[in-house]
Design a protein around this motif. Structure first.
Motif, short mmCIF file in Angstrom:
data_model
loop_
_atom_site.label_atom_id
_atom_site.label_comp_id
_atom_site.label_asym_id
_atom_site.label_seq_id
_atom_site.Cartn_x
_atom_site.Cartn_y
_atom_site.Cartn_z
N ALA A 341 1.10 -1.07 -0.11
CA ALA A 341 0.00 0.09 -0.09
C ALA A 341 0.86 1.29 0.24
CB ALA A 341 -0.79 -0.17 1.29
N GLU A 342 1.97 1.28 0.87
CA GLU A 342 2.99 2.32 0.87
C GLU A 342 3.55 2.60 -0.62
OE1 GLU A 342 3.59 5.70 2.55
OE2 GLU A 342 2.86 4.26 3.88
N LEU A 343 3.96 1.40 -1.14
CA LEU A 343 4.86 1.46 -2.33
C LEU A 343 3.77 1.76 -3.58
CD1 LEU A 343 7.12 -1.28 -1.85
CD2 LEU A 343 7.58 0.89 -1.52
N SER A 344 2.38 1.77 -3.40
CA SER A 344 1.67 1.86 -4.52
C SER A 344 0.81 3.11 -4.36
CB SER A 344 0.79 0.78 -4.81
OG SER A 344 1.31 -0.39 -5.05
N ALA A 345 0.97 3.94 -3.35
CA ALA A 345 0.13 5.19 -3.05
C ALA A 345 0.13 5.92 -4.14
CB ALA A 345 0.44 5.73 -1.66
N GLU A 346 -0.82 6.88 -4.19
CA GLU A 346 -0.87 7.95 -5.13
C GLU A 346 0.11 8.85 -4.81
OE1 GLU A 346 -3.79 11.62 -6.43
OE2 GLU A 346 -4.19 10.42 -4.70
N GLY A 347 0.94 9.18 -6.15
CA GLY A 347 2.10 10.22 -6.17
C GLY A 347 3.40 9.43 -6.27
#
Length: 661
Positions: A341-347
């Protein structure tokens, strides 16, 4: 003519079994050979150190005159180097239990505690100061106690004479002002707020804190009772107890020339603190890239997980250029870790996300496989190659298991990620390779390297159970071990005549190697030894003998052994014995338990009440006899218990033992 006989007197005391006789013999020896002792006499005392420590422990516990325990302090000061670690621990415990008497040398008590390896605490200093105030000349003994506690010599070197400059004169004025300020707590607080203590910097070559601490110790006798506590707090702040001289910062500042340095309150090169960390985290959001990178560099070594997460997020979104390899390692060790989730977050930039994933360990990557597959399948060429490289670090068998459902569904392109990597042969992979050959894709099938694993047969579960049983069962004793088994008389003699540590080891061997046999009575000599050890002068030996009786004897014999401890000199041991006999409901102990209802210690009286109440109506006849023979002012104690035991109303509620008369 009598001093050369010191060794014989001490040997006679060492061979005496009754503790009281041993203490009297030691006291007689010290009367014949009083201090000061020569080097040869000190060596004789050190050779018989166990006699000295045993007599000191007995005197502190109430087995002898308390003044004798004070006399033994000088002897302990001589024999401390010859004591074992266990003996030093015992001496420390008894020194802290020593009752305050006017004749006790308070400073020597602190010195003995430190030489025995104890770390001085505030309670030790408070007790020593209280003892100093009980004795003669407290205005001299109390500063001596403080010098011993804080490691301050009698005179502080480096105080210059008055050279006309006015600095020493100002220091003397400050000392007089300090004595005036010690009259009330308010005046002392006002003195500290005014910063008058800064004048003690006048002595060159000596740190200011040493000068100030020496002045506080000299002024202590003038302090009022309400000021002594805050004054001691001040001294502890200058020199913590048990620490080396607390002057490192002062001596380093004195030996290091000042370096001109322009201090910026918003710069990253400030000392580590919570305020600095908050400023640096705010700088990560600054508009200037140089300031963001400077803040990231300053935060790179921070151990806090929230700092590491902020650095990783800044790198993933392209706000900082520093690769947070240390921060990723710290996040991987947290419960949440660095998730998809952290590595695929927006931006988040995909290339930087793959760089961060590549810094993780192989066994931290399986949760990221779905995200990595998406980057490998749909990313641009640079992202595609980076994702393939990271997927190649995932353990091959784990990756095969994760890809299995999609490969079974016909996505054979995923097999490129497994080609050429050794894989444990499984029925699923065999089926996949057979299907590839049936479709004419022999080249891809040949690239799947399947190796035979440790396949197990139908009887593997039974073999595992047998192996676990073998591990849980104790190893059989070897003939060599049985050949060295000591005989029962040898162990009994060692338990009776050995040192306390040897006695405890012998009791352990008796329990292990001579357990009770069904249908056979224990050896009468064993009964006699346990009975004797239950009256040993050392409490740990008495308790060990009691535990051994529970393992060696039947219930009634163990109860009789427990009843012996009802006359123990330690209240805690008596309380334990009373509770044990009460739970066992052993009626022969009732008269002794009823006697303990008048014990001087409240904890013992309470335990005796609980034990007698546990007998129920069986205790009524013994209580009536005790009430009939008691003094009139004590009969109410037995009458109250009789009323509770004979009351037939079960709804009156549970009985709670009070603290006694």
């Amino acid at each position: 003519m009598l001093r050369p006989q010191l060794d014989r007197w001490l040997a006679l005391a060492d061979s005496s079994r009754p503790a009281g006789l041993r203490g009297r013999l030691l006291r007689c020896a010290l009367r014949l050979c009083p201090a000061p002792w020569s080097a040869d006499e000190a060596a004789v005392l050190a050779r018989h150190a166990e006699v000295v420590t045993g007599a000191f422990e007995e005197a502190v516990n109430g087995g002898g005159p308390h003044e004798f325990a004070v006399e033994l302090l000088d002897v302990l000061d001589v024999v401390v180097p010859a004591l074992s670690a266990v003996q030093r621990f015992t001496v420390v415990a008894r020194l802290r239990a020593l009752r305050q008497v006017p004749s006790a040398p308070a400073a020597l008590t602190l010195s003995l505690l430190r030489r025995c390896g104890a770390v001085l605490v505030r309670t030790d200093v408070d007790r020593a100061l209280a003892a100093a105030h009980l004795g003669p000349d407290p205005w001299e003994t109390a500063p001596g106690v403080l010098r011993e506690a804080f490691g301050v010599p009698e005179r502080t070197p480096g105080v210059p004479a008055d050279d006309g400059s006015g600095a020493p004169r100002e220091a003397r004025h400050s000392r007089r002002a300090l004595r005036e300020a010690l009259r009330t707590p308010g005046s002392l607080a006002e003195f500290r707020r005014n910063g008058v203590d800064s004048t003690f910097e006048a002595a060159s070559g000596t740190p200011r804190s040493r000068q100030l601490l020496h002045a506080l110790i000299d002024a202590y006798p003038a302090a009022g009772p309400g000021v002594r506590g805050p004054l001691l707090d001040w001294m502890t702040g200058l020199q913590p107890l048990g620490a080396p001289p607390w002057t490192l910062a002062e001596t380093r500042a004195a030996s290091t020339p000042p370096v001109p340095h322009a201090v910026r309150t918003d710069g990253p090169d400030q000392p580590r603190s919570a305020a600095r960390q908050a400023r640096l985290l705010a700088m990560l959001e600054a508009d200037d890239p140089d300031r963001r990178n400077s803040a990231a560099l300053a935060l790179a070594d921070g151990p806090e997980p929230e700092v590491a997460l902020a650095l990783v997020r800044g790198y993933l979104r392209g706000r900082v250029d520093l690769v947070p390899d240390a921060g990723i390692g710290r996040l991987a060790r947290t419960p949440t870790g660095l998730g998809a989730a952290e590595l695929s977050a927006e931006g988040v930039l995909p290339e930087r996300a793959l760089v961060c994933a590549g810094l993780l360990g192989p066994w931290d990557l399986p949760p990221l496989v779905p995200m990595l597959l998406d980057r490998w399948q749909h990313g641009p060429p640079a992202v595609h190659e980076a994702a393939r490289t990271v997927l190649g670090r995932v353990p091959a068998d784990v990756l095969a298991q994760l890809l299995g459902p999609r490969v079974e569904a016909g996505e054979h392109g995923l097999l490129d990620l497994l080609a050429g990597r050794p894989l444990l042969r499984t029925p699923e992979l065999d089926r996949v390779r057979g299907r590839l050959r049936a479709e004419g894709r022999d080249a891809l099938a040949d690239r799947l390297v399947l190796v035979a694993g440790p396949l197990r047969g139908p009887g593997a579960e039974a073999e595992d159970a047998a192996a676990l049983d073998a591990l849980r069962s104790p190893a059989p004793s070897t003939p060599a071990a049985r050949a060295h088994r000591p005989a029962l008389p040898e162990l009994l003699d060692l338990a009776r005549r050995g040192t306390p540590e040897q006695t405890r080891r012998a009791l352990g061997r008796l329990v292990e190697e001579y357990p009770p046999m069904p249908g056979r009575e224990p050896d009468p000599a064993l009964h006699a030894v346990i009975e004797e050890l239950l009256r040993h002068p050392r409490a740990e030996v008495r308790l060990h003998a009691h535990r051994a009786s529970r393992a060696l004897f039947d219930r009634a014999t163990h109860a009789r052994s427990t009843a012996v401890l009802l006359s123990d000199p330690l209240p805690d041991v008596v309380r334990m014995a009373a509770r044990t006999l009460g739970r066992a409901s052993w009626e022969p102990a009732l008269p002794e338990l009823i006697r303990l209802l008048g014990h001087p210690k409240p904890v013992v009286r309470s335990a005796a009440r609980e034990a007698v109440t546990g007998f129920g109506t069986a205790a009524v006849p013994a209580l009536r006899r005790a009430a009939a023979h008691a003094r009139p002012d004590r009969r109410a104690l037995y009458a109250d218990l009789l009323a509770r035991l004979t009351d037939s109303d079960a709804d009156t509620g549970p009985w709670t033992a009070d603290t006694g008369p």
